[in-house]
Design an enzyme around this catalytic site. Structure first.
Site, PDB file in Angstrom:
ATOM      1  N   THR A 207       0.869  -1.182   0.000  1.00 46.79           N
ATOM      2  CA  THR A 207       0.000   0.000   0.000  1.00 46.79           C
ATOM      3  C   THR A 207       0.906   1.232   0.000  1.00 46.79           C
ATOM      4  O   THR A 207       2.022   1.188   0.526  1.00 46.79           O
ATOM      5  CB  THR A 207      -0.927   0.034   1.243  1.00 46.79           C
ATOM      6  OG1 THR A 207      -0.126  -0.176   2.398  1.00 46.79           O
ATOM      7  CG2 THR A 207      -2.014  -1.021   1.150  1.00 46.79           C
TER       8      THR A 207
ATOM      9  N   VAL B 278       1.001   4.531   1.287  1.00 46.89           N
ATOM     10  CA  VAL B 278       1.476   5.303   2.449  1.00 46.89           C
ATOM     11  C   VAL B 278       2.432   4.457   3.284  1.00 46.89           C
ATOM     12  O   VAL B 278       3.497   4.925   3.717  1.00 46.89           O
ATOM     13  CB  VAL B 278       0.277   5.794   3.303  1.00 46.89           C
ATOM     14  CG1 VAL B 278       0.779   6.509   4.549  1.00 46.89           C
ATOM     15  CG2 VAL B 278      -0.627   6.710   2.485  1.00 46.89           C
ATOM     16  N   CYS B 279       2.068   3.190   3.478  1.00 50.07           N
ATOM     17  CA  CYS B 279       2.934   2.293   4.257  1.00 50.07           C
ATOM     18  C   CYS B 279       4.304   2.142   3.603  1.00 50.07           C
ATOM     19  O   CYS B 279       5.323   2.047   4.291  1.00 50.07           O
ATOM     20  CB  CYS B 279       2.286   0.911   4.402  1.00 50.07           C
ATOM     21  SG  CYS B 279       0.678   0.947   5.178  1.00 50.07           S
ATOM     22  N   THR B 280       4.317   2.118   2.292  1.00 47.93           N
ATOM     23  CA  THR B 280       5.589   1.996   1.573  1.00 47.93           C
ATOM     24  C   THR B 280       6.506   3.167   1.931  1.00 47.93           C
ATOM     25  O   THR B 280       7.692   2.987   2.216  1.00 47.93           O
ATOM     26  CB  THR B 280       5.335   1.938   0.054  1.00 47.93           C
ATOM     27  OG1 THR B 280       4.526   0.792  -0.214  1.00 47.93           O
ATOM     28  CG2 THR B 280       6.622   1.854  -0.736  1.00 47.93           C
TER      29      THR B 280
ATOM     30  N   LEU C  98       7.719   2.857   5.754  1.00 40.34           N
ATOM     31  CA  LEU C  98       8.787   1.897   6.037  1.00 40.34           C
ATOM     32  C   LEU C  98      10.101   2.350   5.409  1.00 40.34           C
ATOM     33  O   LEU C  98      11.182   2.138   5.974  1.00 40.34           O
ATOM     34  CB  LEU C  98       8.386   0.481   5.617  1.00 40.34           C
ATOM     35  CG  LEU C  98       7.666  -0.251   6.763  1.00 40.34           C
ATOM     36  CD1 LEU C  98       6.347   0.369   7.142  1.00 40.34           C
ATOM     37  CD2 LEU C  98       7.512  -1.721   6.478  1.00 40.34           C
TER      38      LEU C  98
END
Ligand code: BEZ
Length: 211
Positions: free
Chosen positions: A42, A44-46, A49
């Site tokens: 996804t 935003v998560c990319t 992290l």
């Protein structure tokens, strides 16, 4: 019941991208951050992290280990890490916990059913060397977190655990601190030889003691 500041961070065993670990054992004697993200692959998560990976040396300098968690399986984590490394120009260098059984998500109350009944929200737990929870944050899926803010909070937590000071609004490492109200004036003179600036009897500043 939701976890509160001062509670012991629940221990667990989990599969991660860096092997199986027992959480407390992995934390050792240092500080820790456990943060959840809603799902792999996804956008935003990319970015989150990737941002965390880029701050590796900043976390290490503060003796902080970082672990991410989502309810996606290990194979997805491994595939997604390649995308994170490629798109964010970094190398993911911390464990991502695979929690398809929702063990960790349940222990840390990371699923908020009125927001999403399957995915974890964006929770953050900062854990001290005593394994107690020092900070909690909860962000919605639509808002990526500010990882520099986590470093700022850790600077404050580490400072205030050693000295009888607190840090004011928007404080950053190196700026003046507030002398805690429990320290009375005569003792303050001894404890803070760099000087005291009295704005009000209850609002007293001193240069950061460990600088
Ligand atoms: C994201 O990481 O981009 C995301 C995840 C879940 C819902 C919305 C956005």
């Amino acid at each position: 019941m939701a976890l509160r500041l001062g509670d012991i961070a629940p221990d667990f065993t989990a599969e991660t991208t860096e092997g199986t670990f027992r959480f407390h054992e992995w934390l050792g004697d240092g500080w820790g951050i456990l943060f959840s993200h809603p799902a792999d692959y996804t956008p935003v998560c990319t970015t989150e992290l990737g941002a965390t990976a880029k701050l590796r040396s900043e976390f290490a300098r503060r003796n902080v280990k970082v672990a991410a968690v989502s309810v996606d399986p290990l194979a997805d984590h491994h595939g997604w890490i390649k995308d994170i490394n490629e798109t964010q120009g970094t190398t993911v260098n911390f464990p991502i916990i695979a929690d398809p059984s929702r063990t960790v998500a349940t222990l840390y109350d990371m699923i908020h059913p009125n927001a999403d009944d399957k995915a974890t929200v964006r929770s953050v737990f900062v854990i001290g060397p005593d394994k107690k929870i020092k900070l909690t944050l909860t962000y919605p899926a639509s808002t990526g977190r500010n990882f520099l803010e986590l470093l700022r909070v850790i600077d404050s937590l580490q400072l205030t655990s050693k000295y009888r000071v607190a840090t004011p609004a928007d404080w950053k490492d190196g700026e003046d601190c507030i002398i805690t109200p429990a320290v009375k004036d005569p003792e303050a003179e001894t404890l803070f030889p760099k000087g005291i600036r009295r704005v009000k009897p209850y609002l007293r500043y001193t240069p950061q003691p460990n600088r």
